[in-house]
Write a protein that holds these residues in place. Structure first.
Motif, short mmCIF file in Angstrom:
data_model
loop_
_atom_site.label_atom_id
_atom_site.label_comp_id
_atom_site.label_asym_id
_atom_site.label_seq_id
_atom_site.Cartn_x
_atom_site.Cartn_y
_atom_site.Cartn_z
N GLN A 164 0.74 -1.19 0.13
CA GLN A 164 0.02 0.10 -0.03
C GLN A 164 0.83 1.21 -0.17
N TYR A 165 1.89 1.20 0.79
CA TYR A 165 2.80 2.32 0.66
C TYR A 165 3.74 2.61 -0.53
N GLU A 166 3.97 1.47 -1.25
CA GLU A 166 4.63 1.68 -2.38
C GLU A 166 3.55 2.11 -3.66
N TYR A 167 2.36 1.58 -3.57
CA TYR A 167 1.53 2.03 -4.46
C TYR A 167 1.08 3.61 -4.26
N ALA A 168 0.96 3.92 -3.00
CA ALA A 168 0.84 5.48 -2.87
C ALA A 168 2.01 6.39 -3.12
N ARG A 169 3.15 5.75 -2.85
CA ARG A 169 4.27 6.51 -3.18
C ARG A 169 4.39 6.68 -4.71
N ARG A 170 4.07 5.69 -5.35
CA ARG A 170 4.18 5.60 -6.66
C ARG A 170 3.06 6.45 -7.38
N ARG A 171 1.76 6.60 -6.99
CA ARG A 171 0.61 7.64 -7.43
C ARG A 171 1.06 9.07 -7.11
N ILE A 172 1.63 8.98 -5.89
CA ILE A 172 2.08 10.46 -5.70
C ILE A 172 3.28 10.97 -6.78
N LYS A 173 4.14 10.13 -7.14
CA LYS A 173 5.28 10.39 -8.09
C LYS A 173 4.41 10.77 -9.44
N GLN A 174 3.47 9.79 -9.87
CA GLN A 174 3.09 10.04 -11.13
C GLN A 174 2.42 11.48 -11.25
N LEU B 23 -0.72 15.43 -26.22
CA LEU B 23 0.38 14.80 -25.27
C LEU B 23 -0.10 14.86 -23.93
N PHE B 24 -0.31 16.22 -23.37
CA PHE B 24 -0.89 16.23 -22.00
C PHE B 24 -1.85 15.74 -21.69
N ILE B 25 -3.00 15.69 -22.56
CA ILE B 25 -4.32 15.21 -22.32
C ILE B 25 -4.08 13.43 -22.02
N LEU B 26 -3.13 12.90 -22.89
CA LEU B 26 -2.88 11.58 -22.93
C LEU B 26 -2.26 11.26 -21.81
N HIS B 27 -1.33 12.04 -21.20
CA HIS B 27 -0.60 11.62 -19.72
C HIS B 27 -1.74 11.99 -18.95
N PHE B 28 -2.80 12.97 -18.81
CA PHE B 28 -3.54 13.23 -17.79
C PHE B 28 -4.79 11.66 -17.81
N ILE B 29 -5.02 11.27 -18.93
CA ILE B 29 -5.95 9.99 -18.90
C ILE B 29 -5.10 8.88 -18.60
N LYS B 30 -3.97 8.67 -18.80
CA LYS B 30 -3.12 7.69 -18.12
C LYS B 30 -2.90 7.73 -16.66
N ILE B 31 -2.60 8.87 -16.18
CA ILE B 31 -2.80 8.93 -14.69
C ILE B 31 -4.04 8.92 -13.85
N ILE C 94 -7.14 7.97 -15.14
CA ILE C 94 -8.37 7.05 -15.60
C ILE C 94 -7.50 5.78 -15.81
N THR C 95 -6.64 5.48 -16.62
CA THR C 95 -6.04 4.07 -16.93
C THR C 95 -5.47 3.68 -15.55
N ASP C 96 -4.71 4.37 -14.88
CA ASP C 96 -3.86 3.77 -13.88
C ASP C 96 -4.86 3.72 -12.48
N ARG C 97 -5.85 4.40 -12.40
CA ARG C 97 -6.75 4.38 -11.28
C ARG C 97 -7.46 3.10 -11.32
N PHE C 98 -7.92 2.79 -12.54
CA PHE C 98 -8.67 1.53 -12.52
C PHE C 98 -7.77 0.24 -12.83
N MET C 99 -6.87 0.49 -13.24
CA MET C 99 -5.88 -0.84 -13.70
C MET C 99 -5.00 -0.89 -12.85
N ASN C 100 -5.04 -0.87 -11.36
CA ASN C 100 -3.89 -0.82 -10.51
C ASN C 100 -3.33 -2.53 -10.07
N LYS C 101 -2.75 -2.52 -9.27
CA LYS C 101 -2.29 -4.12 -8.74
C LYS C 101 -3.62 -4.89 -8.15
#
Length: 111
Positions: free
Chosen positions: A8-18, A62-70, A72-79
């Motif tokens: 959980q800590y690693e996931y939170a750290r990775r999300r904050i970094k993203q 490109l910024f919109i793609l980055h936003f969608i990845k962070i 939308i995509t990464d939010r639902f397709m996590n560990k």
């Protein structure tokens, strides 16, 4: 329990970094767009009149793609999503193996 806490800590750290990279990208986009606009006005370019708009548009895309990845995509397709998919596929594979095994035993009994 400790392993879950660490994950959980690693996931939170990775999300904050993203998210931090996304915010940095946004600030860079705004400053870069302003710089391109000012450069266009000062250079008074006549070759292609709206060259800076093309660059800003591509960068915005490109910024919109980055936003969608962070967000939308990464939010639902996590560990957790990965684990659920792996468990589902393993269950399907076990079911198929059981079906094949019962089919083999039925074929052996018929002979």
């Amino acid at each position: 329990m400790e392993k879950e806490l660490h994950e959980q800590y690693e996931y939170a750290r990775r999300r904050i970094k993203q998210k931090k990279r996304l915010y940095y990208h946004f600030v860079l986009f705004v400053l870069g767009s302003l710089l391109l606009f000012v450069a266009h006005k000062f250079l008074n370019s006549t070759v292609v009149t709206d060259w800076y708009l093309w660059i800003i548009t591509i960068w915005l895309f490109l910024f919109i793609l980055h936003f969608i990845k962070i967000f939308i995509t990464d939010r639902f397709m996590n560990k957790d999503w990965e684990r659920e998919q792996i468990d589902r596929l393993v269950t399907l594979q076990k079911k198929k193996m059981e079906q094949l095994q019962t089919q083999i035993t039925n074929d052996e009994l018929k002979q």
